[in-house]
Design an enzyme around this catalytic site. Structure first.
Site, PDB file in Angstrom:
ATOM      1  CG  ASP A  45      -1.698   1.080   1.232  1.00  7.10           C
ATOM      2  OD1 ASP A  45      -2.989   0.939   0.562  1.00  7.10           O
ATOM      3  OD2 ASP A  45      -1.393   2.138   1.995  1.00  7.10           O
ATOM      4  CE1 TYR A  50      -0.083   7.626   2.674  1.00  6.85           C
ATOM      5  CE2 TYR A  50       0.752   5.547   2.009  1.00  6.85           C
ATOM      6  CZ  TYR A  50      -0.299   6.135   2.452  1.00  6.85           C
ATOM      7  OH  TYR A  50      -1.525   5.802   2.985  1.00  6.85           O
ATOM      8  CE  LYS A  75      -4.055   4.386   0.324  1.00 10.86           C
ATOM      9  NZ  LYS A  75      -2.500   4.520   0.614  1.00 10.86           N
ATOM     10  CG  HIS A 108      -4.910   9.403   0.294  1.00 13.96           C
ATOM     11  ND1 HIS A 108      -3.542   9.470  -0.171  1.00 13.96           N
ATOM     12  CD2 HIS A 108      -5.453   9.100   1.204  1.00 13.96           C
ATOM     13  CE1 HIS A 108      -3.100   9.123   0.903  1.00 13.96           C
ATOM     14  NE2 HIS A 108      -4.164   8.944   1.848  1.00 13.96           N
TER      15      HIS A 108
END
Ligand code: NAP
Length: 274
Positions: A45, A50, A75, A108
């Site tokens: 994931d 990120y 996402k 997201h």
């Protein structure tokens, strides 16, 4: 270790547990993610937000596992909430990952203040039709947001990834997902500070000869929820994945379910998002 798979609405098969990668950065992150893949993780994931899609791609390359055996989730952020924007976001993610498709691609956060998540959803359904993704969904959508998505487009998401743990069980959301065939994925399944030290969890762990984290992750799995625990530590990574060789009985499941503290601890996706 063989992880069972779950069939999603649009036909893709998703591993029943995965690796969260938030905070796994740079060269060290590549090694940590590669360790996880070598230990048997197949669902990874990540997210634009990120800042580690490059590291995820590099770890996959180094691990040498065939692409079709992996299930990559990513996402995109709020600025891409349009049909054309989602295409651009996909192209950016694909380039960073060094992949030619994404298994599961998610909005997201709904960001209802800009009122464009329906456009983003239409962008995702286009990617699905084009074969550029295998499954589509969202993260942090409330039942009211999902109701609008399904009502206005007629396309039901494969997955909604939400914050969920024994203190924050999101029963109304999970029930809504079940009624519509949407798979619930749990982010921060282990995060609340001392959840692995709660006596209900530690007692069950002692009785079963497993760790408290395994008890929590097994509780997710038995509830049909896919958890994505993050660990940088190889021993904890292996341990977290090993939740298919024991079961919790009805009394143990009920004892954990009694730990719910309601919705108040959840990030409010009507207010927060990126
Ligand atoms: P988490 O996975 O619930 O918890 C991670 C923390 O637990 C780390 O400090 C980790 O430390 C520790 N830990 C891991 N295994 C453990 C074990 N067996 N025993 C004790 N401690 C353990 O939290 P998270 O990273 O916030 O959430 C998981 C993933 O969900 C993220 O990485 C990300 O992929 C995703 N996520 C999604 C959203 C969203 O909006 N969709 C938001 C947040 C997160 P060590 O690393 O030292 O083991």
């Amino acid at each position: 270790m063989v992880v069972p798979k779950i069939k999603l609405l649009h036909g893709a098969e998703m591993p029943a547990i995965g690796l969260g990668t938030y905070g796994l950065f740079e060269d060290q992150g590549v090694g940590e993610i590669r360790n996880a893949i070598e230990s048997g993780y197949r669902l990874i994931d990540t997210a634009e937000n990120y800042g580690n899609e490059v590291q995820v791609g590099q770890a996959i390359k180094e691990a040498g596992v065939p692409r079709e055996d992996l299930f990559i989730t990513s996402k995109f952020n709020r600025k891409w909430h349009s049909v054309i924007g989602v295409q651009q976001a996909w192209e950016n993610s694909i380039r960073k990952l060094g992949a030619d498709y994404i298994d599961l691609y998610l909005i997201h956060w709904p960001n209802p203040d800009q009122d464009k998540y329906i456009d983003a959803w239409q962008g995702l359904t286009t990617l699905l039709q084009q074969g550029k993704v295998k499954a589509i969904g969202m993260s942090n959508f409330k039942p009211a947001h999902l109701e609008r998505v399904i009502g206005e487009t007629g396309v039901v998401p494969d997955v909604n990834q939400i914050e969920l743990n024994p203190y924050l069980q999101r029963k109304a959301a999970v029930d809504y997902h079940k009624r519509h065939g949407i798979l619930t994925e749990a982010w921060s399944p282990l995060k609340p500070n001392n959840i692995v030290e709660h006596p209900v969890i530690t007692e069950i762990a002692k009785a079963k000869g497993v760790t408290p984290a395994q008890v929590i992750l097994r509780w997710d799995v038995q509830n049909g929820i896919v958890p994505i625990p993050k660990s940088a530590n190889p021993q904890r990574q292996r341990n977290n994945l090993d939740v298919f060789s024991f079961t919790l009985d009805d009394a143990e499941m009920a004892a954990i379910s009694a730990l719910d503290q309601g919705e108040s601890g959840a990030a409010d996706s009507d207010v927060f998002g990126h």
